[in-house]
Design a protein around this motif. Structure first.
Motif, PDB file in Angstrom:
ATOM      1  N   PHE A 207     -40.173 -11.947  94.592  1.00  0.00           N
ATOM      2  CA  PHE A 207     -41.210 -11.477  93.813  1.00  0.00           C
ATOM      3  C   PHE A 207     -41.008 -11.478  92.309  1.00  0.00           C
ATOM      4  O   PHE A 207     -42.239 -11.845  91.893  1.00  0.00           O
ATOM      5  N   LEU A 208     -39.949 -10.678  91.838  1.00  0.00           N
ATOM      6  CA  LEU A 208     -39.818 -10.604  90.272  1.00  0.00           C
ATOM      7  C   LEU A 208     -40.243 -11.918  89.477  1.00  0.00           C
ATOM      8  O   LEU A 208     -40.927 -11.849  88.745  1.00  0.00           O
ATOM      9  N   ILE A 209     -39.200 -13.070  89.771  1.00  0.00           N
ATOM     10  CA  ILE A 209     -39.470 -14.097  89.138  1.00  0.00           C
ATOM     11  C   ILE A 209     -40.852 -14.679  89.290  1.00  0.00           C
ATOM     12  O   ILE A 209     -41.579 -15.086  88.166  1.00  0.00           O
ATOM     13  N   PRO A 210     -41.253 -14.945  90.464  1.00  0.00           N
ATOM     14  CA  PRO A 210     -42.849 -15.484  90.540  1.00  0.00           C
ATOM     15  C   PRO A 210     -43.508 -14.597  89.857  1.00  0.00           C
ATOM     16  O   PRO A 210     -44.744 -15.114  89.405  1.00  0.00           O
ATOM     17  N   PHE A 211     -43.766 -13.113  89.946  1.00  0.00           N
ATOM     18  CA  PHE A 211     -44.654 -12.403  89.460  1.00  0.00           C
ATOM     19  C   PHE A 211     -44.518 -12.576  87.962  1.00  0.00           C
ATOM     20  O   PHE A 211     -45.670 -12.739  87.129  1.00  0.00           O
ATOM     21  N   VAL A 212     -43.580 -12.508  87.170  1.00  0.00           N
ATOM     22  CA  VAL A 212     -43.272 -12.584  85.990  1.00  0.00           C
ATOM     23  C   VAL A 212     -43.823 -14.108  85.270  1.00  0.00           C
ATOM     24  O   VAL A 212     -44.475 -14.128  84.462  1.00  0.00           O
ATOM     25  N   THR A 213     -43.572 -15.015  86.029  1.00  0.00           N
ATOM     26  CA  THR A 213     -44.039 -16.423  85.760  1.00  0.00           C
ATOM     27  C   THR A 213     -45.644 -16.409  85.716  1.00  0.00           C
ATOM     28  O   THR A 213     -45.992 -17.021  84.895  1.00  0.00           O
ATOM     29  N   MET A 214     -46.009 -15.741  86.847  1.00  0.00           N
ATOM     30  CA  MET A 214     -47.681 -15.668  86.938  1.00  0.00           C
ATOM     31  C   MET A 214     -48.459 -14.918  85.486  1.00  0.00           C
ATOM     32  O   MET A 214     -49.122 -15.646  84.977  1.00  0.00           O
ATOM     33  N   ILE A 215     -47.595 -13.932  85.425  1.00  0.00           N
ATOM     34  CA  ILE A 215     -47.968 -13.132  84.224  1.00  0.00           C
ATOM     35  C   ILE A 215     -48.155 -13.914  83.020  1.00  0.00           C
ATOM     36  O   ILE A 215     -49.104 -13.968  82.093  1.00  0.00           O
ATOM     37  N   ILE A 216     -46.741 -14.632  82.522  1.00  0.00           N
ATOM     38  CA  ILE A 216     -46.931 -15.295  81.594  1.00  0.00           C
ATOM     39  C   ILE A 216     -47.775 -16.468  81.467  1.00  0.00           C
ATOM     40  O   ILE A 216     -48.338 -16.759  80.331  1.00  0.00           O
TER      41      ILE A 216
END
Length: 352
Positions: A207-216
């Protein structure tokens, strides 16, 4: 991703701890809720997801011929969603009458379920990065070929299988106090750190890594689009907001519930039975919400595209639902409403 059994807790620790008090809580209300809530909702998610993702695969393979990396990602995402969805009927039966499919199937289904959970999230991350390259670094995108996408997808599936090994190895059938057979992870004695590690890995990697990637990536893409002009800019921005919002709504609640459960495992503080029951309710509801993402992926990433809708009309024509004349009318309408400079003029396609 461990599929949780909610009716009865047993951390399988040889030593006594304050958390073991939960073993003695009456979870019959949670079990009853699970037996009614999960099968009904899973049935809706299964049917909707099966139709949408099957349609994506048919169009990508038979009509669009997997010509681009995006097509390849979309097909792999649909396959991962479909396989994950196919485990839901088994979990629905488990929620009602217990696990009746044996130990081998317990390992297979729990493992396959986890493989496809990770692969779905990883492919969504690949789609995000691919869109970043296509819009922000358009010149570099020309260097990427579909063979690169095949290697990336292969790596995604291999990584998902590696992360799912605990589920394949440790999943087993258990007989609870009421005599009901369940399928869940059986951790070795004194393995609290390992159990926490599995949960943390799921939250961070899943969750965290994919979500941060999406945001950036989508933030940079949005800035790039704001500098552009035209109708498509506003449409693309709406899609970006929808993708990030849906991912957060579907996945964030479950990961918060998972975090609370992880803190509960490592905590030495005694909790009330009501607290344990609330954690169970939260995981049941939020996990089912996460499944809804499998139904929404085709809509967010494929259905809203004009090209996909055109091919959908062609499928209806090929199976005899509409005539050639009606197909031409629908394609013309799609062309006019999309406000594209180049429109589809070819209305004849090979039959299935």
């Amino acid at each position: 991703m461990e599929h949780y059994d909610y009716g009865y807790y047993d951390y399988n620790e040889s030593s006594t701890s304050v958390n073991d008090a939960e073993t003695f809580c009456d979870n019959s209300k949670v079990t009853d809720f699970k037996g009614v809530y999960m099968p009904s909702l899973y049935a809706i998610i299964f049917v909707a997801g099966l139709l949408g993702n099957s349609l994506v695969i048919v169009i990508k393979v038979l009509y669009e011929k997997l010509k681009t990396i995006t097509d390849l990602y979309m097909m792999n995402l649909a396959i991962a969603d479909l396989i994950l969805l196919c485990t839901l009927p088994l979990w629905a039966v488990d929620a009602q009458i217990g696990w009746t499919f044996g130990t081998f199937m317990c390992k297979v289904v729990n493992g396959v379920y986890t493989v496809n959970f990770y692969s779905c999230v990883f492919i969504l991350t690949c789609v995000t990065i691919n869109r970043y390259h296509a819009i922000v670094q358009a010149t570099k995108m020309l260097q990427y070929k579909i063979i690169h996408g095949m290697f990336i997808c292969g790596g995604v599936w291999v990584l998902a299988i590696i992360l799912s090994l605990p589920e394949f190895i440790l999943s087993d059938t258990n007989v609870d106090d009421p005599g009901k057979i369940t399928c869940r992870m059986n951790y070795p004695p004194n393995s609290k750190i390992f159990k926490v590690g599995v949960c943390v890995t799921q939250m961070v990697v899943g969750f965290l890594i994919p979500f941060v990637t999406m945001i950036i990536c989508y933030t940079i893409i949005a800035k790039k689009l704001l500098q552009a002009k035209g109708f498509q800019k506003h449409k693309s921005l709406k899609i970006i907001v929808a993708v990030v919002t849906v991912f957060m709504i579907c996945e964030l609640p479950f990961n918060i519930a998972l975090l609370l459960q992880t803190l509960q495992i490592v905590s030495e503080e005694s909790r009330s039975c009501e607290y344990y029951a609330n954690i169970n309710y939260a995981i049941i509801v939020t996990e089912s919400i996460a499944y809804i993402h499998c139904c929404l992926n085709p809509i967010l990433y494929v259905f809203i595209g004009v090209k996909f809708r055109n091919n959908f009309w062609k499928i209806l024509k090929d199976v005899g639902c509409i005539s050639q004349k009606q197909l031409h009318v629908y394609l013309k309408i799609e062309c006019e409403t999309s406000q594209q400079r180049s429109c589809v003029s070819e209305t004849t396609v090979s039959p299935l």
